[in-house]
Design a protein around this motif. Structure first.
Motif, PDB file in Angstrom:
ATOM      1  N   TYR A  48       0.861  -1.185   0.000  1.00 11.56           N
ATOM      2  CA  TYR A  48       0.000   0.000   0.000  1.00 11.56           C
ATOM      3  C   TYR A  48       0.897   1.234   0.000  1.00 11.56           C
ATOM      4  N   GLY A  49       0.373   2.342  -0.558  1.00 10.71           N
ATOM      5  CA  GLY A  49       1.046   3.610  -0.333  1.00 10.71           C
ATOM      6  C   GLY A  49       1.845   4.171  -1.487  1.00 10.71           C
ATOM      7  N   CYS A  50       2.794   5.016  -1.131  1.00  6.72           N
ATOM      8  CA  CYS A  50       3.517   5.876  -2.069  1.00  6.72           C
ATOM      9  C   CYS A  50       4.629   5.126  -2.793  1.00  6.72           C
ATOM     10  N   SER A  51       5.309   5.839  -3.680  1.00  9.13           N
ATOM     11  CA  SER A  51       6.399   5.235  -4.447  1.00  9.13           C
ATOM     12  C   SER A  51       7.564   4.820  -3.547  1.00  9.13           C
ATOM     13  N   HIS A  52       7.767   5.528  -2.438  1.00  8.36           N
ATOM     14  CA  HIS A  52       8.817   5.135  -1.499  1.00  8.36           C
ATOM     15  C   HIS A  52       8.502   3.749  -0.930  1.00  8.36           C
ATOM     16  N   ASN A  53       7.243   3.527  -0.584  1.00  4.07           N
ATOM     17  CA  ASN A  53       6.823   2.228  -0.076  1.00  4.07           C
ATOM     18  C   ASN A  53       6.979   1.141  -1.137  1.00  4.07           C
ATOM     19  N   ILE A  54       6.647   1.484  -2.377  1.00  5.08           N
ATOM     20  CA  ILE A  54       6.807   0.524  -3.474  1.00  5.08           C
ATOM     21  C   ILE A  54       8.267   0.133  -3.613  1.00  5.08           C
ATOM     22  N   SER A  55       9.160   1.121  -3.519  1.00  4.34           N
ATOM     23  CA  SER A  55      10.596   0.837  -3.595  1.00  4.34           C
ATOM     24  C   SER A  55      11.039  -0.078  -2.458  1.00  4.34           C
ATOM     25  N   ASP A  56      10.558   0.189  -1.243  1.00  2.14           N
ATOM     26  CA  ASP A  56      10.892  -0.676  -0.110  1.00  2.14           C
ATOM     27  C   ASP A  56      10.455  -2.116  -0.378  1.00  2.14           C
ATOM     28  N   ILE A  83       3.046  -7.845   4.169  1.00  3.05           N
ATOM     29  CA  ILE A  83       2.143  -6.733   3.844  1.00  3.05           C
ATOM     30  C   ILE A  83       2.813  -5.412   4.243  1.00  3.05           C
ATOM     31  N   ASN A  84       3.043  -4.566   3.243  1.00  6.26           N
ATOM     32  CA  ASN A  84       3.700  -3.280   3.455  1.00  6.26           C
ATOM     33  C   ASN A  84       2.634  -2.188   3.526  1.00  6.26           C
ATOM     34  N   SER A  85       2.568  -1.482   4.641  1.00  5.45           N
ATOM     35  CA  SER A  85       1.421  -0.631   4.956  1.00  5.45           C
ATOM     36  C   SER A  85       1.667   0.853   4.712  1.00  5.45           C
ATOM     37  N   CYS A  86       0.553   1.598   4.625  1.00  2.52           N
ATOM     38  CA  CYS A  86       0.582   3.051   4.465  1.00  2.52           C
ATOM     39  C   CYS A  86      -0.345   3.675   5.495  1.00  2.52           C
ATOM     40  N   VAL A  88      -1.007   7.196   5.552  1.00  3.98           N
ATOM     41  CA  VAL A  88      -1.387   8.564   5.168  1.00  3.98           C
ATOM     42  C   VAL A  88      -2.893   8.765   5.244  1.00  3.98           C
ATOM     43  N   LYS A  89      -3.659   7.778   4.748  1.00  5.38           N
ATOM     44  CA  LYS A  89      -5.117   7.912   4.725  1.00  5.38           C
ATOM     45  C   LYS A  89      -5.766   6.744   5.466  1.00  5.38           C
ATOM     46  N   ASP A  90      -6.883   7.024   6.129  1.00  2.72           N
ATOM     47  CA  ASP A  90      -7.592   5.982   6.872  1.00  2.72           C
ATOM     48  C   ASP A  90      -8.023   4.796   6.015  1.00  2.72           C
ATOM     49  N   PRO A  91      -8.524   5.003   4.773  1.00  2.00           N
ATOM     50  CA  PRO A  91      -8.945   3.847   3.981  1.00  2.00           C
ATOM     51  C   PRO A  91      -7.835   2.840   3.723  1.00  2.00           C
ATOM     52  N   SER A  92      -6.626   3.314   3.429  1.00  2.00           N
ATOM     53  CA  SER A  92      -5.522   2.384   3.171  1.00  2.00           C
ATOM     54  C   SER A  92      -5.109   1.661   4.445  1.00  2.00           C
ATOM     55  N   GLN A  93      -5.139   2.367   5.585  1.00  2.00           N
ATOM     56  CA  GLN A  93      -4.812   1.716   6.851  1.00  2.00           C
ATOM     57  C   GLN A  93      -5.878   0.687   7.217  1.00  2.00           C
ATOM     58  N   ALA A  94      -7.133   1.023   6.993  1.00  2.00           N
ATOM     59  CA  ALA A  94      -8.218   0.088   7.299  1.00  2.00           C
ATOM     60  C   ALA A  94      -8.134  -1.149   6.413  1.00  2.00           C
ATOM     61  N   ALA A  95      -7.827  -0.951   5.123  1.00  2.00           N
ATOM     62  CA  ALA A  95      -7.688  -2.078   4.205  1.00  2.00           C
ATOM     63  C   ALA A  95      -6.531  -2.976   4.617  1.00  2.00           C
ATOM     64  N   PHE A  96      -5.454  -2.364   5.056  1.00  2.00           N
ATOM     65  CA  PHE A  96      -4.290  -3.111   5.520  1.00  2.00           C
ATOM     66  C   PHE A  96      -4.637  -3.968   6.735  1.00  2.00           C
ATOM     67  N   ILE A  97      -5.284  -3.388   7.733  1.00  2.00           N
ATOM     68  CA  ILE A  97      -5.636  -4.134   8.944  1.00  2.00           C
ATOM     69  C   ILE A  97      -6.625  -5.252   8.625  1.00  2.00           C
ATOM     70  N   HIS A  98      -7.545  -4.978   7.716  1.00  2.00           N
ATOM     71  CA  HIS A  98      -8.494  -6.018   7.293  1.00  2.00           C
ATOM     72  C   HIS A  98      -7.737  -7.196   6.667  1.00  2.00           C
ATOM     73  N   VAL A 111       3.909 -11.209   8.158  1.00  2.00           N
ATOM     74  CA  VAL A 111       4.928 -10.208   8.484  1.00  2.00           C
ATOM     75  C   VAL A 111       4.441  -8.887   7.908  1.00  2.00           C
ATOM     76  N   ILE A 112       4.480  -7.832   8.710  1.00  2.00           N
ATOM     77  CA  ILE A 112       4.049  -6.524   8.230  1.00  2.00           C
ATOM     78  C   ILE A 112       5.223  -5.555   8.213  1.00  2.00           C
ATOM     79  N   ALA A 113       5.106  -4.561   7.351  1.00  2.00           N
ATOM     80  CA  ALA A 113       6.136  -3.538   7.224  1.00  2.00           C
ATOM     81  C   ALA A 113       5.451  -2.205   6.960  1.00  2.00           C
ATOM     82  N   GLY A 114       6.238  -1.156   6.806  1.00  2.00           N
ATOM     83  CA  GLY A 114       5.686   0.131   6.430  1.00  2.00           C
ATOM     84  C   GLY A 114       5.329   1.045   7.590  1.00  2.00           C
TER      85      GLY A 114
END
Length: 281
Positions: A48-56, A83-86, A88-98, A111-114
């Motif tokens: 999830y998230g920005c290009s920096h997260n994609i690079s990670d 799962i690499n998390s973001c 910045v916005k509640d929807p992406s965080q909620a989707a990640f936790i789901h 294993v989670i990251a981000g």
């Protein structure tokens, strides 16, 4: 962690665990004897998230595949979900936790990251899963191995920036995302990313130039320069974004077949270099 792929025999692994190998038949060993062989499992990666997260994520995938893990496209086929998390916005965080809860419900190792897990350590849904911190991505193999063995590992301490020369598998083979820095100099009260990425930490001019030189030889057609605030680049190491761009341009062929993309920024620091940036463009 080196870039070399380490290969273990089953005897090596058991000896390291102080298990007597003389009484074990290694024929079809992983199934019949339930022996966990590091690097033999399947991993599914979601970002999830920005290009920096994609690079990670591209770095983590490269490191894991280099070690021998099978990176799969279908989550159902995986032994472990990374799962690499973001945040910045509640929807992406909620989707990640789901997604984390779904993985646990169907019995997958997780294993989670981000930024979510780095910024907020009070989320109950994440207590029982392993965590790779944002500056610990070069140790993802260690966390994956321990998690597959049933252990809960959390590497959240901050350390020096991961090398830009780690193994990497680009999502788009023609697009190289280069992190210029991590963190920022802002203090926005609404932003949790600052809690995750922390204060500004910039890569050196030489480190970025070397990465550009490498990926140009690999045939990329786009360079994405990514950061939480590209305009603040270098203020912690006595350089700036204009000097960096001039350095990068010297490494790019002059025939124009490589496009340079400057990522997100905030006005205060970029405006200091606006004339120089305009000249470079």
């Amino acid at each position: 962690l080196t870039n070399e792929r380490v290969k273990y025999t089953s005897s090596d692994i058991l000896i390291k665990q102080n298990i007597n190998v003389n009484n074990i038949d290694f024929t079809n060993e992983s199934k019949e004897n339930n022996i966990l062989i590091p690097g033999s499992q399947k991993i599914w990666l979601k970002t999830y998230g920005c290009s920096h997260n994609i690079s990670d994520s591209e770095y983590m995938e490269g490191i894991l595949q280099n070690y021998g893990y099978d990176m799969v496209k279908e989550s159902d086929n995986a032994d472990l979900w990374l799962i690499n998390s973001c945040t910045v916005k509640d929807p992406s965080q909620a989707a990640f936790i789901h997604l984390v809860n779904k993985a646990k419900d169907i019995g997958k190792h997780v294993v989670i990251a981000g930024c979510v897990s780095q910024a907020d350590r009070t989320i109950n849904d994440l207590d029982d899963v392993s965590v790779v911190g944002i500056s610990q991505i070069d140790r993802v193999v260690e966390v994956v191995e321990q998690t597959l063995q049933g252990n809960n590992v959390k590497l959240l301490s901050k350390k020096s920036l991961p090398s830009l020369d780690l193994p990497k598998i680009r999502k788009n083979p023609l697009v190289e995302i280069i992190p210029l820095s991590t963190g920022c100099l802002g203090s926005c009260t609404y932003c949790k990313t600052k809690h995750a990425r922390g204060k500004l930490g910039s890569y050196s001019l030489d480190a970025i130039a070397n990465r550009v030189r490498t990926v140009v030889k690999e045939g990329v057609s786009e360079l994405w320069l990514s950061s939480e605030d590209t305009g603040a680049y270098g203020r912690d190491i006595k350089t700036n974004i204009a000097e960096l761009l001039n350095t990068i341009i010297k490494e790019i062929p002059s025939d124009g077949h490589i496009m340079l993309r400057l990522g997100m920024t905030n006005p205060p620091y970029m405006l200091e270099h606006i004339d120089a940036i305009a000249d470079i463009l």
